[in-house]
Design an enzyme around this catalytic site. Structure first.
Site, PDB file in Angstrom:
ATOM      1  CG  HIS A  52      -1.953  -1.015   1.246  1.00  0.00           C
ATOM      2  ND1 HIS A  52      -3.062  -0.904   2.043  1.00  0.00           N
ATOM      3  CD2 HIS A  52      -2.090  -2.178   0.568  1.00  0.00           C
ATOM      4  CE1 HIS A  52      -3.839  -1.956   1.868  1.00  0.00           C
ATOM      5  NE2 HIS A  52      -3.265  -2.751   0.965  1.00  0.00           N
ATOM      6  CD  GLU A  54      -2.209   4.140   3.006  1.00  0.00           C
ATOM      7  OE1 GLU A  54      -3.407   4.345   3.255  1.00  0.00           O
ATOM      8  OE2 GLU A  54      -1.831   3.316   2.148  1.00  0.00           O
ATOM      9  CB  CYS A  82      -6.623  -0.587   5.063  1.00  0.00           C
ATOM     10  SG  CYS A  82      -4.886  -1.105   5.107  1.00  0.00           S
ATOM     11  CB  CYS A  85      -2.183   1.672   6.160  1.00  0.00           C
ATOM     12  SG  CYS A  85      -1.768   0.843   4.607  1.00  0.00           S
TER      13      CYS A  85
END
Length: 148
Positions: A52, A54, A82, A85
């Site tokens: 991801h 992040e 999410c 993260c």
């Protein structure tokens, strides 16, 4: 620079993801008023469910600073993080999260759950939401319209 300026940089990262057929989410880590790490989603490219924006931005920032502690850093991301993260933000001791669009299907900073606002964690992350929200929503909408 203002929150909007940093979020524009995160949107530029989201555009790169869009061009590579990745879900267009971009992130920027700011430390001492300087952008020190840039990232975008790379799940498809890497075939890695943890790639991801992040997570990648946090990894790059910790490498740049030579420490896993991001206690004075702010992470700008185009979509609400999410749970994975959000957990990484707590673990990295991130000072602040600034995000653009809420994620009503998977957001862990207030939409579905608020991982960052649990009093029992050993660290709290300040959260600012809704920066350039319309732009951040639009790029996601455009991506899924194109995909379908």
């Amino acid at each position: 620079m203002l929150h909007q300026d940093w979020m524009r940089l995160a949107l530029e990262q989201a555009q790169i993801a869009f061009a590579q057929d990745e879900v267009p989410i971009g992130a920027v880590v700011v430390y001492n008023n300087k952008a020190i790490a840039f990232a975008y989603n790379e799940k498809e490219q890497r075939q890695d469910p943890t790639a991801h924006a992040e997570i990648l931005a946090i990894q790059k920032a910790t490498q740049k600073l030579g420490t896993w502690r991001l206690a004075e850093a702010t992470l700008y991301v185009t979509l609400e993080p999410c749970p994975m993260c959000a957990g990484a933000m707590i673990q990295s001791r991130l000072k602040r999260l600034v995000f653009g669009a809420s994620d009503p299907k998977g957001g862990a900073a207030g939409s579905v759950i608020n991982v960052l606002d649990v009093n029992k964690w050993n660290h709290r992350v300040e959260v600012i939401a809704g920066i350039l929200e319309k732009d951040c929503i639009q790029i996601i909408k455009d991506f899924f319209v194109r995909l379908r």
